[in-house]
Scaffold this active site. Structure first.
Site, mmCIF file in Angstrom:
data_model
loop_
_atom_site.group_PDB
_atom_site.id
_atom_site.type_symbol
_atom_site.label_atom_id
_atom_site.label_comp_id
_atom_site.label_asym_id
_atom_site.label_seq_id
_atom_site.Cartn_x
_atom_site.Cartn_y
_atom_site.Cartn_z
ATOM 1 C CB ILE A 5 57.757 -45.762 -8.378
ATOM 2 C CG1 ILE A 5 56.850 -46.504 -9.372
ATOM 3 C CG2 ILE A 5 59.156 -46.357 -8.437
ATOM 4 C CD1 ILE A 5 57.324 -46.366 -10.845
ATOM 5 C CB SER A 6 54.137 -49.305 -5.508
ATOM 6 O OG SER A 6 53.455 -48.256 -4.861
#
Ligand code: SAH
Length: 230
Positions: A74-75
């Protein structure tokens, strides 16, 4: 325009995931140069802890990327905020919702942030298992996001042109099929580069069909890959 999120009570966490912790993240993003208040509000609203495994939920409001399985991440919130801000700069200022295509659904967090901003979101993911989990999260949060299991490098021609395109995995170059599906005046934001060095690139399509490119920041994304996986 804020906010299209109708959170069901059980979806809103307590303790480590409290509003205070989220507010602290937003302050940190502000200190690190994120200026768009709508973007900051969307980050304040979307419960990032629901987009990671329960074991990582206590770290969900740190400004860091986190593993989501299948070697993907997940960024980092700052990156999500910066890319979203860059897309909004060139989105049309009309009453109709901004139609945005995301390549690389992953956890679904970036898509949820775009939806919280009132955008009409189309997202494509090549790993079926990740997409199934993301869809479950969209349902839990009552988010109306269109998604498909495919190689996103082909875009989603049936719904083109898009008012914005965001690619959340790094390829060696910008993808021509995606540039084609961009509306005139609209921007595509994508990480470009290999494993050791990548830049966040913003491309804007001019009326004569030519493009303007700007480098926004140095980033580190997982690779953009071909084909699909179950
Ligand atoms: N936007 C995501 C970031 C996930 S990491 C989030 O908010 O969580 C990038 C994702 O891109 C991974 O899930 C990876 O499987 C996916 N991906 C890589 N290449 C792709 C491609 N060609 N088409 C669609 N998805 C791709």
């Amino acid at each position: 325009m804020m906010s299209k999120l109708h959170l069901r009570p059980h979806a809103v966490g307590l303790g480590m995931t409290s509003q205070r912790v989220r507010d602290r993240l937003v302050e940190r993003l502000r200190e690190n140069g994120i200026r768009n208040e709508n973007v900051l509000n969307a980050i304040r609203t979307v419960p990032r802890h629901l987009f990671v495994d329960e074991a990582l939920a206590t770290r969900a409001y740190e400004d860091t990327a986190l593993p989501i399985g299948h070697g993907q991440t997940i960024s980092q919130p700052w990156v999500v905020a910066r890319m979203t801000e860059a897309l909004l700069e060139n989105a049309p200022k009309t009453a109709a919702p901004t139609r945005v295509l995301e390549v690389g659904t992953g956890s679904g967090y970036q898509a949820a942030v775009l939806a919280a901003l009132g955008m009409e979101v189309y997202t494509v993911e090549r790993i079926g298992d990740l997409l199934r989990q993301a869809r479950k999260r969209f349902r839990t949060l009552g988010l109306n996001i269109r998604s498909k299991h495919d190689d996103g490098r082909a875009g989603w021609p049936e719904h083109a042109p898009f008012d914005a395109i965001i690619v959340t995995a790094a390829g060696p170059a910008l993808v021509a099929a995606l540039i084609e599906q961009l509306a005139v005046g609209a921007s595509l934001v994508a990480p470009v580069g290999g494993a050791s060095s990548q830049s966040l690139v913003k491309l804007t399509k001019r009326a004569d069909g030519s493009v303007e490119e700007a480098k926004l920041a140095a980033v580190a994304f997982v690779p953009l890959l071909s084909g699909t996986l179950d």
